[in-house]
Enzyme design. Sequence first.
Site, PDB file in Angstrom:
ATOM      1  N   GLU A  23       6.981  56.235 -36.046  1.00  0.00           N
ATOM      2  CA  GLU A  23       7.520  56.767 -37.300  1.00  0.00           C
ATOM      3  C   GLU A  23       9.009  56.447 -37.432  1.00  0.00           C
ATOM      4  OE1 GLU A  23       8.501  60.839 -39.804  1.00  0.00           O
ATOM      5  OE2 GLU A  23       7.665  61.017 -37.780  1.00  0.00           O
ATOM      6  N   ASP A  51      20.621  65.517 -27.275  1.00  0.00           N
ATOM      7  CA  ASP A  51      21.690  65.471 -28.276  1.00  0.00           C
ATOM      8  C   ASP A  51      22.781  66.445 -27.856  1.00  0.00           C
ATOM      9  OD1 ASP A  51      23.259  65.336 -30.544  1.00  0.00           O
ATOM     10  OD2 ASP A  51      21.841  66.367 -31.843  1.00  0.00           O
ATOM     11  N   ASP A  85      26.686  67.655 -29.099  1.00  0.00           N
ATOM     12  CA  ASP A  85      27.594  67.571 -30.243  1.00  0.00           C
ATOM     13  C   ASP A  85      28.824  68.421 -29.974  1.00  0.00           C
ATOM     14  OD1 ASP A  85      28.744  68.123 -32.963  1.00  0.00           O
ATOM     15  OD2 ASP A  85      27.038  66.902 -33.583  1.00  0.00           O
ATOM     16  N   CYS A  97      41.140  70.787 -32.492  1.00  0.00           N
ATOM     17  CA  CYS A  97      40.011  70.249 -33.251  1.00  0.00           C
ATOM     18  C   CYS A  97      38.932  71.306 -33.426  1.00  0.00           C
ATOM     19  CB  CYS A  97      39.412  69.037 -32.550  1.00  0.00           C
ATOM     20  SG  CYS A  97      40.506  67.605 -32.426  1.00  0.00           S
ATOM     21  N   CYS A 101      39.263  64.346 -31.021  1.00  0.00           N
ATOM     22  CA  CYS A 101      40.425  63.634 -30.502  1.00  0.00           C
ATOM     23  C   CYS A 101      40.101  63.203 -29.074  1.00  0.00           C
ATOM     24  CB  CYS A 101      41.680  64.516 -30.529  1.00  0.00           C
ATOM     25  SG  CYS A 101      41.616  65.920 -29.394  1.00  0.00           S
ATOM     26  N   GLY A 113      28.204  58.119 -33.712  1.00  0.00           N
ATOM     27  CA  GLY A 113      28.911  57.600 -34.870  1.00  0.00           C
ATOM     28  C   GLY A 113      29.965  58.547 -35.402  1.00  0.00           C
ATOM     29  N   ARG A 132      30.739  62.593 -33.793  1.00  0.00           N
ATOM     30  CA  ARG A 132      31.307  63.594 -32.885  1.00  0.00           C
ATOM     31  C   ARG A 132      30.372  63.967 -31.737  1.00  0.00           C
ATOM     32  NH1 ARG A 132      30.221  66.572 -37.862  1.00  0.00           N
ATOM     33  NH2 ARG A 132      28.320  67.796 -37.598  1.00  0.00           N
ATOM     34  N   VAL A 159      26.975  62.527 -28.726  1.00  0.00           N
ATOM     35  CA  VAL A 159      26.282  61.480 -27.980  1.00  0.00           C
ATOM     36  C   VAL A 159      24.793  61.809 -27.928  1.00  0.00           C
ATOM     37  CG1 VAL A 159      28.274  60.835 -26.569  1.00  0.00           C
ATOM     38  CG2 VAL A 159      26.748  62.649 -25.760  1.00  0.00           C
ATOM     39  N   HIS A 183      27.248  55.590 -39.305  1.00  0.00           N
ATOM     40  CA  HIS A 183      27.485  56.936 -39.831  1.00  0.00           C
ATOM     41  C   HIS A 183      28.239  56.820 -41.155  1.00  0.00           C
ATOM     42  CE1 HIS A 183      28.477  61.118 -40.199  1.00  0.00           C
ATOM     43  NE2 HIS A 183      27.826  61.404 -39.091  1.00  0.00           N
TER      44      HIS A 183
END
Length: 558
Positions: A152, A226, A228, A240, A246, A279, A281, A283, A466
């Site tokens: 898919e 994932d 983030d 941040c 950063c 893309g 913030r 991995v 992204h």
Amino acid sequence: MTEEFKNEEDSLSQTKQKKIKTESLNPGSEKYGDNNMNEFDSTDEIDADATTNLSTEAASRARIVSVTPPPPSSQSSKLSSNLGPVFSPELLAMYYSRLFPYNFMHSWLSYDPSPENIHPRSSSSSSEKGDDSPRRIRSAQEGRSNLFKRREFSFTIEPQPGDEIYIRYQSFSTQEEFRTAVLKRRPTKIDIGAIFSHPPKDHLSIQKNGSSSRTFVPEQRELVFDVDLTDYDGVRKCGCSGAAICGKCWKMMNMAIRVMDAGLREDFGFQNIVWFYSGRRGVHAWVSDEVARKLTDEGRSAVASYFEVNLGSEHNKVDTLPYPLHPTLARSHTILEPMFIADILPSTGHGLLANAQAWEGLLASLPDAATPVADTLLARWNNKNCSSSPAEKWNEIKRFLSIFCGKGSNSSSDKSMKKSKKLSNLDQLKIELWPIITVFTYTYPRLDINVSKMRNHLLKSPFCVHPKTGRVCVPINIDALEDFDPEKVPTLNILNNELDQFDKDRSKETSVDFEWQKTSLKESFEYFQNKYLTPVLKDLKRKEREEFEKSAAVVGDF
């Protein structure tokens, strides 16, 4: 276009809906109708305007002429902004037609160890058109694996600015069919899902058939993770939050990768693991070992939960961990504490022990029973003659806590700290675990665990772009993890400029197999090919040969 889907698209356009969220849409849901890409047969119907309405042939030649000098090899956000917008429909068309590695995606997701897949090449003529070798396409069509056509894909398209339409259950029989659909739709996002029992584009007809033998169910899917940075907002001290990143807070992603990669390899024996920059913030990890791909939802949940630790937050402290520490937590602490000292404690990091206000806050988080330790250290550190570094202060905390619990000896400089005679077993355990919990609070991986638990969960495709940053989702070389800088990942305008400069500066005799070899994507793409894709396919080839020899031995056919 089906009438059902056209009505849906019109409704979305009228309400200016920003996003259709279908994190785990049940197969066959009527909410989105039969979103078969083949039924989307009019490019004009989904294009924002005539300037972005490119045919496949025109899109393959799409170029945006740069009028500014080319950037040097080390890109920066400043140079990117000097080259104009980092993302646009025209730039996306250029990327999909000239740079997107369709051959990598097909070879990987087919799990077909044909020689053409292990050593993909592109003819010089097809390279200039962004096309693929006819020989390789024929091999894909005749390949031994039918996994790719049961995979898919979902596309997020933007027919009008601000209106996003999410199309699930797309599937493609060949690499060229996949490429044609991407060029035609120019999705702002591509997601990858499971390998189903039948081609996903046929899911409605299969379910209407009603036969139990034709149930539409997910059968395989890479084990994915994932991470983030937004989940670290409570402990990011660099200024941040949200989507902002950063160099200081990005090191938290390096910490997560180190821990997760070690655990997946050493504790579960997985070998085929690749990490991608999201893309923006975060991995993503993709584990492609056959045993990982065939895990049930229960098995995936067990693996994901294995890495889960209740870390609490800055305002909701966790004061205990399983004791004695599980070996994976002990290993994680060994990995993370040096990174915590180097990247979290000093002013060059998150400043946890960089000044009086910071160390007063940290010492205040000690268990109540360790108040004498906090008071002693505050008196020492607030003395104008104190010049100890953050690393020295951290070691001093651990040493004084050990003395206080009766497990360390006093040095000549530690005479002010004595063993407590009133500690309960629980208080002593909390004090002994506090340094480990503190390290984990700031450094341990914070997983979006739901992404990992279900085969039917979608995850952003590697190598897509992204739309908020214009940056490509490139693989991360974990052998040079500390060298990865998300701000240096090329944006679409930089890549377009690099193509222009290569074609302008190099002689006509210069040839490449793929157009991405003309750009700063070359290093990361070749890393994926040489360090991940080729070993995966060679391993499959080895297993295939072993199975053949085993079968030949049984029947005596040598």
